[in-house]
Scaffold this motif. Structure first.
Motif: not given
Length: 395
Positions: A187, A201-203, A208, A231, A234-235, A237, A242, A244, A280
């Motif tokens: 992601a 923010v990262n998956f 997460v 995974h 893309t998260p 927001v 969030v 995901v 996504c």
């Protein structure tokens, strides 16, 4: 952009023509990366003579302006030895990330190299390839494109030695901060303001995470472990929530809040039928539109996690291989490119699914198309060479 929304000045679409005029079409070598359009140039990644190569094409007619080598190619059972990560462009520079973890910055005008880093050499990440139980990017390569804003490049380096995520000076590649200890998944990271704090923010492969965008401090972490860490999403927001998910976890809504100086991520809801595989989804007015577990197009309310509607019959691939690219146009409609090359326009309306038009535009693909000035840029071809196309949607 990363959010899947076309530029604010892009003309809204109420319908699609019966046929699309091809502006130009040029050969594309093997690769999975999608095109990016900026200031009259189309940036594409593909394979050439055993190398991952970044090319800049003229947006007017598709002729090559320049090309540059990024790294050696990587091959596994998932596809050809070719790039899998879409380039990022900002402020006259283009950033290209290879499967093996080489991140290079080039001048957008002429392709001259500016700087480079390597996730393994410089940050201690591990790249194994398709061996044993290696998860995420260590298995199938670094696929999540870096985020660029305010002169900073935020990238998922994937090191478990305090450099899961790194922030680099966009001008020279120097390290501004490193944070977290996580293996990268596939992601792409996003940076957004949550509960008053700017966060990355990262998956990642096992969780997460949210890191302070100012210094890389880990603020919160929500474990999400699945087989081989596929995974990809893309998260999203939406205020302090969030959204995901993955093919095994379903789609999740996480509430991010600070209590007594400590940050927490709490699951607000889970929606299994909206589980994303490797497409996504996009956010429009409090609702997420994307591809669900049964290859249906779904509309999910962010506030409750409830499925407002789902539409079957638009995808022809099996559920485990179905892919669609989504672009929000004018905040009122969503343009979807299916993996069979059909372009479908539907209303971004939670009250019900309304198809506004459809037209066949290309062949098999796993492309997220780019829309700019009434023209759609895309890649035709899957697991082989194909074409880079520019078609006219009208202006």
């Amino acid at each position: 952009g990363r959010t899947g929304h076309a530029a604010a000045d892009e003309r809204p679409l109420a319908s699609l023509p019966d046929a699309l005029r091809t502006v130009w079409k040029v050969p594309a070598a093997e690769g999975y990366a999608s095109p990016v359009v900026s200031e009259g140039r189309v940036f594409v990644m593909e394979a050439a003579e055993g190398k991952e190569v970044l090319r800049a094409l003229d947006a007017k007619d598709g002729h090559e302006l320049w090309k540059a080598v990024v790294d050696e190619t990587f091959k596994d059972s998932q596809g050809p030895a070719a790039p899998r990560c879409t380039a990022s462009v900002s402020d006259g520079r283009v950033y290209a990330q290879s499967c093996r973890g080489e991140l290079k910055c080039f001048a957008a005008t002429d392709g001259k190299p500016v700087w480079s880093v390597n996730y393994t050499r410089d940050f201690g990440a591990v790249f194994i390839g398709e061996k044993g139980n290696a998860p995420g990017a260590t298995r199938h390569g670094n696929n999540g494109a870096p985020w660029v804003e305010g002169g900073v490049v935020v990238a998922s380096a994937g090191s478990t030695n305090g450099a899961a995520v790194v922030a680099l000076d966009a001008a020279n590649g120097s390290v501004k901060w490193k944070g977290g200890s996580e293996v990268a998944a596939y992601a792409a990271p996003v940076v957004s303001t949550i509960a008053g704090t700017r966060q990355g923010v990262n998956f990642m492969a096992d969780a997460v995470v949210g890191l302070d965008a100012a210094d890389g401090k880990l603020l919160w972490r929500h474990p999400m472990k699945t087989a081989f860490a596929r995974h990809v999403m893309t998260p999203i927001v939406a205020a302090n929530r969030v959204v995901v998910g993955s093919h095994q976890t379903g789609l999740l809504g996480l509430d991010i809040a600070q209590h007594g100086g400590a940050w927490q991520a709490t699951v607000a809801w889970t929606n299994k039928e909206a589980a994303p595989n490797f497409s996504c989804p996009v956010l429009v007015d409090g609702h997420v539109y994307g591809l669900g577990a049964d290859r249906d197009v779904v509309c999910v309310e962010v506030a409750s996690g409830a499925t407002r509607w789902k539409k079957a019959g638009w995808m022809s691939s099996s559920a485990d291989k179905a892919h669609a690219g989504f672009v929000v146009v004018g905040g009122k409609s969503v343009l979807m490119l299916t993996d069979s090359g059909e372009l479908i326009l539907f209303a971004a309306d939670p009250a019900g699914c309304r198809e506004l038009g459809r037209v066949q535009v290309c062949g098999a693909n796993w492309c997220n198309p780019a829309l700019a000035a009434g023209r759609l840029y895309l890649r035709d071809g899957l697991k082989s060479g194909g074409s880079w196309w520019c078609v006219e949607l009208g202006r």
